[in-house]
Write a protein that holds these residues in place. Structure first.
Motif, PDB file in Angstrom:
ATOM      1  N   PRO A   1       0.847  -1.207   0.000  1.00  0.00           N
ATOM      2  CA  PRO A   1       0.000   0.000   0.000  1.00  0.00           C
ATOM      3  C   PRO A   1       0.875   1.247   0.000  1.00  0.00           C
ATOM      4  CG  PRO A   1      -0.477  -1.475   1.869  1.00  0.00           C
ATOM      5  CD  PRO A   1       0.826  -1.892   1.297  1.00  0.00           C
ATOM      6  N   SER A   2       0.397   2.301  -0.606  1.00  0.00           N
ATOM      7  CA  SER A   2       1.124   3.566  -0.566  1.00  0.00           C
ATOM      8  C   SER A   2       0.790   4.280   0.743  1.00  0.00           C
ATOM      9  CB  SER A   2       0.790   4.419  -1.795  1.00  0.00           C
ATOM     10  OG  SER A   2      -0.618   4.523  -1.970  1.00  0.00           O
ATOM     11  N   ILE A   3       0.132   5.431   0.714  1.00  0.00           N
ATOM     12  CA  ILE A   3      -0.217   6.146   1.945  1.00  0.00           C
ATOM     13  C   ILE A   3      -1.653   5.789   2.319  1.00  0.00           C
ATOM     14  CG2 ILE A   3      -0.392   8.415   3.036  1.00  0.00           C
ATOM     15  CD1 ILE A   3       1.538   9.479   0.922  1.00  0.00           C
ATOM     16  N   VAL A   4      -1.795   4.959   3.335  1.00  0.00           N
ATOM     17  CA  VAL A   4      -3.111   4.444   3.720  1.00  0.00           C
ATOM     18  C   VAL A   4      -3.882   5.491   4.517  1.00  0.00           C
ATOM     19  CG1 VAL A   4      -4.344   2.630   4.949  1.00  0.00           C
ATOM     20  CG2 VAL A   4      -2.213   2.095   3.747  1.00  0.00           C
ATOM     21  N   VAL A   5      -5.118   5.723   4.093  1.00  0.00           N
ATOM     22  CA  VAL A   5      -5.970   6.705   4.773  1.00  0.00           C
ATOM     23  C   VAL A   5      -7.326   6.072   5.098  1.00  0.00           C
ATOM     24  CG1 VAL A   5      -4.837   8.748   3.823  1.00  0.00           C
ATOM     25  CG2 VAL A   5      -6.646   7.638   2.506  1.00  0.00           C
ATOM     26  N   ALA A   6      -8.319   6.886   5.358  1.00  0.00           N
ATOM     27  CA  ALA A   6      -9.632   6.416   5.803  1.00  0.00           C
ATOM     28  C   ALA A   6     -10.300   5.495   4.785  1.00  0.00           C
ATOM     29  CB  ALA A   6     -10.537   7.619   6.090  1.00  0.00           C
ATOM     30  N   ALA A   7     -11.295   4.760   5.266  1.00  0.00           N
ATOM     31  CA  ALA A   7     -12.019   3.816   4.412  1.00  0.00           C
ATOM     32  C   ALA A   7     -12.874   4.553   3.380  1.00  0.00           C
ATOM     33  CB  ALA A   7     -12.895   2.908   5.265  1.00  0.00           C
TER      34      ALA A   7
ATOM     35  N   THR B   1     -17.642  -7.170  -4.589  1.00  0.00           N
ATOM     36  CA  THR B   1     -17.457  -7.494  -3.171  1.00  0.00           C
ATOM     37  C   THR B   1     -16.078  -7.090  -2.667  1.00  0.00           C
ATOM     38  OG1 THR B   1     -18.942  -9.397  -3.436  1.00  0.00           O
ATOM     39  CG2 THR B   1     -17.567  -9.344  -1.447  1.00  0.00           C
ATOM     40  N   PHE B   2     -15.054  -7.345  -3.468  1.00  0.00           N
ATOM     41  CA  PHE B   2     -13.668  -7.045  -3.081  1.00  0.00           C
ATOM     42  C   PHE B   2     -13.091  -5.969  -4.008  1.00  0.00           C
ATOM     43  CE2 PHE B   2     -14.563 -11.534  -2.135  1.00  0.00           C
ATOM     44  CZ  PHE B   2     -14.424 -11.515  -0.755  1.00  0.00           C
ATOM     45  N   ASN B   3     -13.781  -4.857  -4.078  1.00  0.00           N
ATOM     46  CA  ASN B   3     -13.407  -3.794  -5.010  1.00  0.00           C
ATOM     47  C   ASN B   3     -12.076  -3.145  -4.622  1.00  0.00           C
ATOM     48  OD1 ASN B   3     -13.555  -1.793  -7.039  1.00  0.00           O
ATOM     49  ND2 ASN B   3     -14.498  -0.383  -5.586  1.00  0.00           N
ATOM     50  N   PHE B   4     -11.120  -3.132  -5.545  1.00  0.00           N
ATOM     51  CA  PHE B   4      -9.868  -2.417  -5.326  1.00  0.00           C
ATOM     52  C   PHE B   4      -9.506  -1.550  -6.533  1.00  0.00           C
ATOM     53  CE2 PHE B   4      -8.961  -6.873  -6.486  1.00  0.00           C
ATOM     54  CZ  PHE B   4      -8.257  -6.715  -7.674  1.00  0.00           C
ATOM     55  N   ASP B   5     -10.519  -1.255  -7.347  1.00  0.00           N
ATOM     56  CA  ASP B   5     -10.338  -0.397  -8.509  1.00  0.00           C
ATOM     57  C   ASP B   5     -10.606   1.055  -8.102  1.00  0.00           C
ATOM     58  OD1 ASP B   5     -10.182   0.842 -10.932  1.00  0.00           O
ATOM     59  OD2 ASP B   5     -11.928  -0.164 -11.826  1.00  0.00           O
ATOM     60  N   LEU B   6      -9.565   1.876  -8.115  1.00  0.00           N
ATOM     61  CA  LEU B   6      -9.676   3.263  -7.665  1.00  0.00           C
ATOM     62  C   LEU B   6     -10.004   4.246  -8.790  1.00  0.00           C
ATOM     63  CD1 LEU B   6      -6.724   3.416  -5.120  1.00  0.00           C
ATOM     64  CD2 LEU B   6      -9.142   3.706  -4.607  1.00  0.00           C
ATOM     65  N   SER B   7     -10.217   3.745  -9.974  1.00  0.00           N
ATOM     66  CA  SER B   7     -10.480   4.655 -11.097  1.00  0.00           C
ATOM     67  C   SER B   7     -11.789   5.412 -10.925  1.00  0.00           C
ATOM     68  CB  SER B   7     -10.482   3.883 -12.421  1.00  0.00           C
ATOM     69  OG  SER B   7     -11.488   2.874 -12.410  1.00  0.00           O
TER      70      SER B   7
ATOM     71  N   ASP C   1       2.755  20.349  -6.981  1.00  0.00           N
ATOM     72  CA  ASP C   1       2.458  19.694  -8.254  1.00  0.00           C
ATOM     73  C   ASP C   1       2.770  18.207  -8.241  1.00  0.00           C
ATOM     74  OD1 ASP C   1       5.184  20.155  -8.055  1.00  0.00           O
ATOM     75  OD2 ASP C   1       5.461  20.386 -10.222  1.00  0.00           O
ATOM     76  N   MET C   2       3.298  17.715  -7.122  1.00  0.00           N
ATOM     77  CA  MET C   2       3.627  16.290  -7.028  1.00  0.00           C
ATOM     78  C   MET C   2       2.423  15.480  -6.536  1.00  0.00           C
ATOM     79  SD  MET C   2       7.550  16.105  -5.675  1.00  0.00           S
ATOM     80  CE  MET C   2       8.882  16.648  -6.750  1.00  0.00           C
ATOM     81  N   ILE C   3       2.409  14.213  -6.914  1.00  0.00           N
ATOM     82  CA  ILE C   3       1.294  13.327  -6.579  1.00  0.00           C
ATOM     83  C   ILE C   3       1.416  12.855  -5.135  1.00  0.00           C
ATOM     84  CG2 ILE C   3       0.254  11.067  -7.044  1.00  0.00           C
ATOM     85  CD1 ILE C   3       1.025  11.457  -9.989  1.00  0.00           C
ATOM     86  N   ILE C   4       0.318  12.955  -4.391  1.00  0.00           N
ATOM     87  CA  ILE C   4       0.233  12.331  -3.073  1.00  0.00           C
ATOM     88  C   ILE C   4      -0.546  11.034  -3.267  1.00  0.00           C
ATOM     89  CG2 ILE C   4      -1.714  13.899  -2.551  1.00  0.00           C
ATOM     90  CD1 ILE C   4      -1.135  13.326   0.420  1.00  0.00           C
ATOM     91  N   ASP C   5       0.125   9.922  -3.133  1.00  0.00           N
ATOM     92  CA  ASP C   5      -0.458   8.637  -3.497  1.00  0.00           C
ATOM     93  C   ASP C   5      -1.253   8.060  -2.330  1.00  0.00           C
ATOM     94  OD1 ASP C   5      -0.898   6.016  -4.634  1.00  0.00           O
ATOM     95  OD2 ASP C   5       0.761   6.473  -5.979  1.00  0.00           O
ATOM     96  N   LEU C   6      -2.506   8.528  -2.184  1.00  0.00           N
ATOM     97  CA  LEU C   6      -3.374   8.047  -1.110  1.00  0.00           C
ATOM     98  C   LEU C   6      -4.119   6.793  -1.557  1.00  0.00           C
ATOM     99  CD1 LEU C   6      -5.047  11.385   0.111  1.00  0.00           C
ATOM    100  CD2 LEU C   6      -2.912  10.338   0.905  1.00  0.00           C
ATOM    101  N   VAL C   7      -4.361   5.903  -0.602  1.00  0.00           N
ATOM    102  CA  VAL C   7      -5.171   4.719  -0.890  1.00  0.00           C
ATOM    103  C   VAL C   7      -6.040   4.412   0.336  1.00  0.00           C
ATOM    104  CG1 VAL C   7      -3.295   3.172  -0.160  1.00  0.00           C
ATOM    105  CG2 VAL C   7      -5.148   2.287  -1.585  1.00  0.00           C
ATOM    106  N   PRO C   8      -7.353   4.309   0.155  1.00  0.00           N
ATOM    107  CA  PRO C   8      -8.239   3.984   1.273  1.00  0.00           C
ATOM    108  C   PRO C   8      -7.911   2.609   1.855  1.00  0.00           C
ATOM    109  CG  PRO C   8      -9.487   4.881  -0.557  1.00  0.00           C
ATOM    110  CD  PRO C   8      -8.106   4.616  -1.073  1.00  0.00           C
ATOM    111  N   VAL C   9      -8.047   2.486   3.164  1.00  0.00           N
ATOM    112  CA  VAL C   9      -7.639   1.259   3.850  1.00  0.00           C
ATOM    113  C   VAL C   9      -8.420   0.045   3.358  1.00  0.00           C
ATOM    114  CG1 VAL C   9      -9.221   1.714   5.787  1.00  0.00           C
ATOM    115  CG2 VAL C   9      -7.251   0.197   6.114  1.00  0.00           C
ATOM    116  N   ASP C  10      -9.707   0.198   3.080  1.00  0.00           N
ATOM    117  CA  ASP C  10     -10.499  -0.955   2.649  1.00  0.00           C
ATOM    118  C   ASP C  10     -10.103  -1.428   1.254  1.00  0.00           C
ATOM    119  OD1 ASP C  10     -11.555   1.541   1.903  1.00  0.00           O
ATOM    120  OD2 ASP C  10     -13.553   0.726   1.529  1.00  0.00           O
TER     121      ASP C  10
END
Length: 296
Positions: free
Chosen positions: A38-44, A229-235, A79-88
């Motif tokens: 995981p990159s930077i894990v944040v809220a669900a 059910t196990f969605n991990f597509d952030l698009s 201008d740089m990307i902050i690579d956030l990813v929800p914990v779920d």
């Protein structure tokens, strides 16, 4: 000693992550191994509840600091990307990756990068705008100052603002608290906040590009039901909506502030806005008088 041990790694956290993966490569033997990064894990995002989280790690500490009116400056490259990813999302990916390895074992270590930057990027400058709007729309209880400030791209300007906007007000507040017979806490809060900012600084001023080819391939191997059910597509993640949910989650799940108190919190925040404006007017009048006395 720490610097000698971790070498070119930015901190012990990144060092131990690399150490763990190295141990898997050298000692894993014939075990079926899959690594999810995981990159930077944040809220669900959705589960168990939108906005759910239980700590102040990573950017959440900054969300809390801005929301409470304490943090007024942050050093980053906008201008740089902050690579956030929800914990779920990361958890769903880990479950799917385990299924993949379990159903089709291989001696090759599979690596899945749980990231957002390559498919749905969010930049630090966007986070500043979205985050400030969210903490003002969903204010936290008993803010010490009206939420404000800005991100800085100059390290020197950031240091100056830390002293003038964080440390000096903290000393003033603690002095007033001491004179009123209350426990002074703001200096300690600001010192912890500065330490947390320093830890994030390396990641806020650098950018990495992560491949997610394995993740896209895995997603295509799932059935339609499993993809839901196990969605991990952030698009499909809408960042403005998610940042608002993130702020509300920090308020509700970290500070334990019920959403029913939002109206009262908005009244208090509005009051602090006018208090700050009045203090600014007084400051400029005093500064003007002092300048006139010294140079005119």
């Amino acid at each position: 000693m720490t610097a000698q041990i971790i070498g070119d790694k930015p901190n012990t956290y990144a060092f131990t992550k690399a150490l763990g993966e190295s141990a898997l490569v050298t000692e894993g033997g014939c075990l079926p191994i899959v690594v999810v990064r995981p990159s930077i894990v944040v809220a669900a995002w959705k589960e168990p509840l939108p906005g759910w989280l239980d700590n102040l790690n990573g950017p959440t500490g900054s969300v809390a600091g801005v929301g409470k009116g304490v943090m007024r400056t942050f050093y980053c490259k906008k201008d740089m990307i902050i690579d956030l990813v929800p914990v779920d999302v990361s958890i769903n990916l880990a479950i799917a990756a385990a299924w993949k390895m379990g159903s089709k074992p291989t001696k090759t270590i599979l690596v899945y990068n749980s990231t957002s930057g390559s498919i749905n990027p969010l930049r630090w400058g966007q986070l500043e705008t979205l985050g400030m709007a969210a903490v003002r729309k969903y204010p936290m209880e008993n803010v010490v100052r009206y939420p404000g400030g800005s991100y800085k791209e100059s390290a020197i300007l950031h240091k100056i603002c830390q002293v003038t906007l964080h440390s000096l007000p903290a000393y003033l507040m603690d002095t007033m608290a001491y004179m009123m017979g209350k426990k002074p806490v703001m200096i300690r809060v600001v010192e912890k906040m500065h330490k947390a900012q320093k830890a994030i600084e390396y990641f806020a001023t650098n950018e990495w590009k992560w491949s997610n080819d394995n993740v896209e391939k895995l997603n295509k191997e799932l059935t339609e039901v499993d993809r839901r059910t196990f969605n991990f597509d952030l698009s499909d993640l809408n960042w403005p909506d998610f940042i608002a949910v993130y702020v509300k989650g920090t308020r509700q799940f970290v500070f334990k502030e019920d959403l029913s108190t939002l109206d009262e919190a908005r009244k208090h925040t509005d009051k602090m806005f006018w208090v700050e404006k009045c203090l600014q007017i007084v400051f400029f009048i005093v500064f003007g008088q002092l300048f006139t006395w010294l140079f005119c």
